[in-house]
Motif scaffolding. Structure first.
Motif, mmCIF file in Angstrom:
data_model
loop_
_atom_site.group_PDB
_atom_site.id
_atom_site.type_symbol
_atom_site.label_atom_id
_atom_site.label_comp_id
_atom_site.label_asym_id
_atom_site.label_seq_id
_atom_site.Cartn_x
_atom_site.Cartn_y
_atom_site.Cartn_z
ATOM 1 N N VAL A 11 -39.168 -11.247 21.419
ATOM 2 C CA VAL A 11 -38.580 -10.290 20.576
ATOM 3 C C VAL A 11 -39.755 -10.173 19.265
ATOM 4 O O VAL A 11 -40.080 -11.257 18.804
ATOM 5 C CB VAL A 11 -37.453 -10.678 20.202
ATOM 6 C CG1 VAL A 11 -36.845 -9.603 19.112
ATOM 7 C CG2 VAL A 11 -36.331 -10.786 21.223
ATOM 8 N N THR A 12 -40.070 -8.786 19.135
ATOM 9 C CA THR A 12 -40.897 -8.621 17.963
ATOM 10 C C THR A 12 -40.071 -7.918 16.905
ATOM 11 O O THR A 12 -39.000 -7.452 16.953
ATOM 12 C CB THR A 12 -42.039 -7.722 18.265
ATOM 13 O OG1 THR A 12 -41.442 -6.375 18.706
ATOM 14 C CG2 THR A 12 -42.731 -8.362 19.405
ATOM 15 N N ILE A 13 -40.623 -7.783 15.773
ATOM 16 C CA ILE A 13 -40.307 -7.293 14.600
ATOM 17 C C ILE A 13 -39.963 -5.521 15.023
ATOM 18 O O ILE A 13 -38.862 -5.069 14.650
ATOM 19 C CB ILE A 13 -41.310 -7.285 13.428
ATOM 20 C CG1 ILE A 13 -41.435 -8.509 12.791
ATOM 21 C CG2 ILE A 13 -40.491 -6.406 12.254
ATOM 22 C CD1 ILE A 13 -40.176 -9.238 12.478
ATOM 23 N N GLN A 14 -40.809 -5.008 15.713
ATOM 24 C CA GLN A 14 -40.745 -3.622 16.044
ATOM 25 C C GLN A 14 -39.548 -3.454 16.863
ATOM 26 O O GLN A 14 -38.776 -2.350 16.853
ATOM 27 C CB GLN A 14 -42.047 -3.193 16.773
ATOM 28 C CG GLN A 14 -42.123 -1.629 16.593
ATOM 29 C CD GLN A 14 -42.124 -0.706 15.568
ATOM 30 O OE1 GLN A 14 -42.803 -1.050 14.606
ATOM 31 N NE2 GLN A 14 -41.295 -0.195 15.374
ATOM 32 N N ASN A 15 -39.464 -4.399 17.928
ATOM 33 C CA ASN A 15 -38.310 -4.436 18.855
ATOM 34 C C ASN A 15 -37.138 -4.050 18.280
ATOM 35 O O ASN A 15 -35.986 -3.587 18.288
ATOM 36 C CB ASN A 15 -38.222 -5.457 19.677
ATOM 37 C CG ASN A 15 -39.200 -5.676 20.785
ATOM 38 O OD1 ASN A 15 -39.797 -6.705 21.191
ATOM 39 N ND2 ASN A 15 -40.139 -4.478 20.981
ATOM 40 N N LEU A 16 -36.852 -5.266 16.970
ATOM 41 C CA LEU A 16 -35.652 -5.257 16.216
ATOM 42 C C LEU A 16 -35.544 -3.678 15.432
ATOM 43 O O LEU A 16 -34.129 -3.283 15.455
ATOM 44 C CB LEU A 16 -35.317 -6.529 15.278
ATOM 45 C CG LEU A 16 -35.572 -7.634 15.891
ATOM 46 C CD1 LEU A 16 -35.574 -8.687 14.836
ATOM 47 C CD2 LEU A 16 -34.511 -7.748 16.791
ATOM 48 N N LEU A 17 -36.496 -3.278 14.973
ATOM 49 C CA LEU A 17 -36.322 -1.915 14.005
ATOM 50 C C LEU A 17 -36.051 -0.812 14.911
ATOM 51 O O LEU A 17 -35.224 0.095 14.748
ATOM 52 C CB LEU A 17 -37.883 -1.621 13.464
ATOM 53 C CG LEU A 17 -38.272 -2.497 12.453
ATOM 54 C CD1 LEU A 17 -39.890 -2.245 11.929
ATOM 55 C CD2 LEU A 17 -37.271 -1.952 11.019
#
Length: 428
Positions: A202-208
């Motif tokens: 899971v990446t920061i972009q995925n969460l955004l």
């Protein structure tokens, strides 16, 4: 003093030595922890690493009522609102004749839905053109509501979280492709043992982007399982924290591979606030006020509390009927613990100031550029909508009630307001 059991890995500042133990309590510059073997040890706070000291500080702070709460006499409402008449709903704030039909649409909406308090602000070219309050400052419908009252915006917290994350990225302190699991050192928590291995991707972009891997339409929104969390961590409802939410999520199986598809996710934004605090070294609201709120001039941005008894002075009352038909203290729905998903309270005018400076995707606006976007918020006691139009008009409308656990009212409100605004927008 604060007392509550929760496990974590503690680090000695001087030696770097680590120990796995449960937090028990803190007082007089010491922290009491319970070792895995069962014994309890008292440690001087000064011996611990900065992140551990910050953790203890937050645990102590979360157990205390805000200082302003004693001055607040707001009571939430759990009964059906009396039948309203549009002409009897008080309005405060300077009236604009060219927006009279928009104001009337809001009053009519209040009558239709039985809403007792609404704030509405509209801005253009960096200026607040309209700032009004409709309804009452108390559930007995005696005192007229005034502009400048703070109201929860529910999921309209998320664009503000996006703006904070993107500020960290712009400042070179974070990358969109950074992996969340190692960044937050989630392996320190016992819940990470045997958790879904896809968590590691899971990446920061995925969460955004709401592509982290959790789908509430498949497995439900587990951030609402507060009773189950309290049982797991042996805490009371009013002791539930965002860290409990974070750790509880480690026990849940992902519904799809990170990045595979979109699925709206409250949990991802609770995790993003943990990222903000980890990377910035500040509490979320402190970082927010030093960056996004400062840039916007949105001084009223604050963290709401779940229960009226703990709420800051200057925040409105909330009507929980029909979702809750009798008083619950503490309330099962924990606004505090779901911080990134909906903790923000502010004035409608300050939300417009935010929209003047940031897009609803959290990007800082460029002078002269045209923006179109909208967002909405809905949770018990809140219906909120905002909009950014290509003609430069921004608006925010916040209500203190919603229907039975749905977002239908958001669409209903937007439809009637946009219909009237479209008729007069060219003259504003």
């Amino acid at each position: 003093m604060h007392s509550s059991s929760i496990a974590r890995v503690w680090t000695e500042a001087a030696s770097g030595r680590k120990v796995d133990a449960e937090f028990v309590s803190s007082a007089d510059g010491k922290v009491l922890v319970q070792m895995k073997g069962g014994g309890k040890v008292s440690i001087d706070l000064v011996r611990l690493a900065p992140e551990d000291r910050s953790y203890v500080e937050e645990r102590v702070k979360s157990s205390a009522k805000p200082a302003a709460a004693a001055a607040s006499k707001v009571e939430d409402f759990f009964e059906d609102t009396p039948k309203l008449k549009a002409e009897e709903i008080p309005a405060s704030g300077e009236e604009r004749p060219d927006l009279a039909t928009v104001d009337a649409a809001i009053r009519n909406f209040m009558v239709e839905k039985g809403i007792g308090a609404v704030t509405f602000a509209l801005s253009k070219n960096g200026k607040i053109l309209h700032d009004r309050a409709f309804g009452w400052a108390d559930p007995k419908l005696k005192e007229p509501l005034k502009p400048g009252v703070k109201m929860r915006v529910a999921s309209m917290t998320k664009p503000v979280v996006m703006a904070a994350i993107k500020t960290l990225i712009t400042d070179g302190k974070l990358k969109a492709e950074d992996l969340v699991f190692p960044l937050l050192e989630l392996g320190q928590f016992q819940e990470s043992k045997g958790c879904d291995e896809r968590w590691q991707k899971v990446t920061i972009q995925n969460l955004l982007d709401h592509k982290g891997g959790w789908d509430r339409d498949v497995s439900g929104d587990f951030t609402g399982l507060t009773t189950q969390m309290c049982e797991m961590y042996d805490v009371k409802l009013n002791e539930l924290t965002p860290e409990h939410m974070l750790r509880f999520g480690l026990t849940r199986k992902l519904d799809f591979a990170p990045g595979e598809r979109y699925a709206y996710c409250n949990y991802g934004y609770i995790v993003l606030v943990r990222v903000i605090e980890k990377v910035s070294g500040q509490k979320f609201m402190d970082y927010l006020h030093a960056t996004v709120a400062k840039t916007s001039g949105a001084e009223s941005f604050s963290a709401s509390a779940s229960d009226a008894r703990d709420r800051q002075a200057g925040e409105v009352w909330y009507s929980y009927h029909p979702e809750y038909t009798k008083p619950e203290v503490p309330l099962r729905f924990r606004t505090d613990a779901r911080d990134g998903a909906g903790i923000l309270a502010c004035t409608a005018a300050d939300y417009c100031r935010f929209l003047e400076n940031y897009s609803v995707l959290g990007n800082q606006r460029k002078p002269g550029a045209k923006y179109r976007g909208s967002f909405a918020g809905s949770h018990p006691g809140v219906t909120a909508i905002c909009s950014q139009r290509v003609d430069g008009i921004n608006y925010a409308i916040i209500c203190n009630r919603r229907g039975v656990g749905s977002t239908d009212w958001n669409g209903d409100l937007r439809k009637v307001v946009d219909a009237e605004l479209e008729k007069v927008a060219a003259g504003l």
